[in-house]
Design a protein around this motif. Structure first.
Motif, short mmCIF file in Angstrom:
data_model
loop_
_atom_site.label_atom_id
_atom_site.label_comp_id
_atom_site.label_asym_id
_atom_site.label_seq_id
_atom_site.Cartn_x
_atom_site.Cartn_y
_atom_site.Cartn_z
N SER A 18 0.81 -1.22 0.00
CA SER A 18 0.00 0.00 0.00
C SER A 18 0.84 1.27 0.00
O SER A 18 0.44 2.29 -0.56
CB SER A 18 -0.94 0.01 1.21
N PHE A 19 2.03 1.22 0.60
CA PHE A 19 2.86 2.42 0.63
C PHE A 19 3.51 2.67 -0.73
O PHE A 19 3.62 3.80 -1.17
CB PHE A 19 3.90 2.31 1.74
N GLY A 20 3.96 1.61 -1.40
CA GLY A 20 4.48 1.77 -2.74
C GLY A 20 3.43 2.25 -3.71
O GLY A 20 3.71 3.03 -4.64
N ALA A 24 2.53 5.50 -7.07
CA ALA A 24 1.78 5.36 -8.31
C ALA A 24 0.58 6.31 -8.33
O ALA A 24 0.27 6.92 -9.36
CB ALA A 24 1.32 3.91 -8.49
N ASP A 25 -0.08 6.45 -7.20
CA ASP A 25 -1.21 7.37 -7.11
C ASP A 25 -0.77 8.82 -7.36
O ASP A 25 -1.47 9.58 -8.04
CB ASP A 25 -1.88 7.27 -5.73
N ASP A 66 11.71 0.90 2.85
CA ASP A 66 11.05 -0.10 3.70
C ASP A 66 9.58 -0.05 3.33
O ASP A 66 8.86 0.87 3.69
CB ASP A 66 11.25 0.24 5.18
N GLU A 67 9.13 -1.06 2.57
CA GLU A 67 7.71 -1.13 2.20
C GLU A 67 6.94 -1.46 3.48
O GLU A 67 6.76 -2.60 3.85
CB GLU A 67 7.49 -2.19 1.12
N ASN A 251 -3.12 -3.54 9.30
CA ASN A 251 -2.90 -3.27 7.88
C ASN A 251 -4.24 -2.91 7.26
O ASN A 251 -5.30 -3.24 7.80
CB ASN A 251 -2.31 -4.49 7.17
N GLY A 252 -4.18 -2.27 6.12
CA GLY A 252 -5.41 -1.89 5.45
C GLY A 252 -5.67 -2.74 4.22
O GLY A 252 -4.93 -3.66 3.89
N GLY A 253 -6.75 -2.41 3.55
CA GLY A 253 -7.08 -3.06 2.29
C GLY A 253 -7.25 -4.56 2.42
O GLY A 253 -7.82 -5.07 3.40
#
Length: 289
Positions: A18-20, A24-25, A66-67, A251-253
């Motif tokens: 999600s952080f990576g 992209a967003d 660090d992802e 964590n999300g998603g």
């Protein structure tokens, strides 16, 4: 966007969680052409996978070192060599890895390093810190930003008089100053990194025989991403919070119910690890884990 990538650029985004995905967003919002190098959750970036994108005309690369959602630490030396070979502008988000994992901008040929006042610095969020290589400074000076409040060229110009373009969060800056002096007094960056690494190793050793598995193939020091084998991760988070007064990180998603995270930065000790592990053992006795 930071460092002024434009529609004429082609950016490679390392996207392993999600952080990576946020990089992209950002590219989408600013209409910057980009390609996502997608990795499955917890998988490390291999040289073979990276070099699938060799000689494809990329001008920029963005990576969250660090992802944080999966605790995967990326190999910045390998990525830096790839960027040097391809003439790529290399931007490293080190918010979660700064002073937790070894990182040398010169050694890995990074052009930009971004971090924040939170995480290992253990200060309130609200201050972002950006370190530029000579190449990074040149890129900023030659850019034409379309923003008033995030104009790095203006920030560099104001630094010549010892100021910032606008009033910063002064209180947090004072706390950062004190924290950096504390780290220096305790032995410097290497000592702080070793302390965080020891905290992570202690926790992982204490849970190795429990019904968990580590998500990351290449674990970062600052956080451990844990997948319960026989329980819902979000339920564990709620029970620890409500019944034990212990906070871990959700964590999300799609990973909300599969993975939780345990941090190893800030004012934490091995005794704190023991307290958490004892709570896990109690959950086992109760049949929850």
């Amino acid at each position: 966007m930071a460092f002024h990538f434009s529609r004429e650029d082609k950016v490679l985004v390392i996207n392993g969680g999600s952080f990576g995905k946020r990089f992209a967003d950002l590219c989408d919002i600013h209409e910057i052409p980009h390609v996502d190098l997608k990795l499955k959750h917890g998988k490390k970036l291999t040289k073979e996978k990276l070099y699938e994108y060799d000689n494809q005309g990329f001008s920029g690369l963005l990576v969250n070192v660090d992802e944080t959602s999966t605790a995967v630490l990326y190999d910045t030396l390998m990525i830096g060599e790839f960027c040097k070979k391809n003439g790529i502008f290399f931007v490293c988000d080190c918010v979660s890895s700064f002073l937790a994992d070894p990182f040398d901008m010169t050694e890995c040929n990074a052009d930009v390093m971004i971090t924040g006042s939170q995480k290992v610095l253990a200060c309130p969020p609200g201050i972002s810190m950006i370190v530029l290589s000579p190449r990074g400074i040149k890129r900023v000076e030659n850019s034409k930003p379309k923003t008033m409040y995030f104009d790095i060229r203006d920030a560099l110009k104001n630094q010549e008089r010892g100021q910032t373009p606008f009033t910063p969060a002064v209180g947090i800056l004072l706390q950062i100053n004190k924290r950096l002096k504390e780290i220096e007094r305790m032995g410097g960056a290497d000592v702080e990194i070793a302390r965080v690494e020891a905290q992570a190793s202690d926790f992982r050793e204490k849970i190795k025989d429990m019904s968990f598995e580590l998500v990351s193939e290449s674990p970062a020091n600052g956080v451990t991403s844990v997948r319960p084998k026989n329980a819902n991760a979000y339920d564990i988070f709620l029970i620890l919070k409500d019944e034990y007064d212990i906070w871990i990180c959700t964590n999300g998603g799609k990973m909300k119910n599969e993975v939780f995270r345990v941090g190893h930065i800030g004012a934490l000790t091995h005794d704190d690890n023991t307290t958490l592990v004892n709570a896990f053992k109690d959950l086992q006795r109760r049949g929850i884990l």
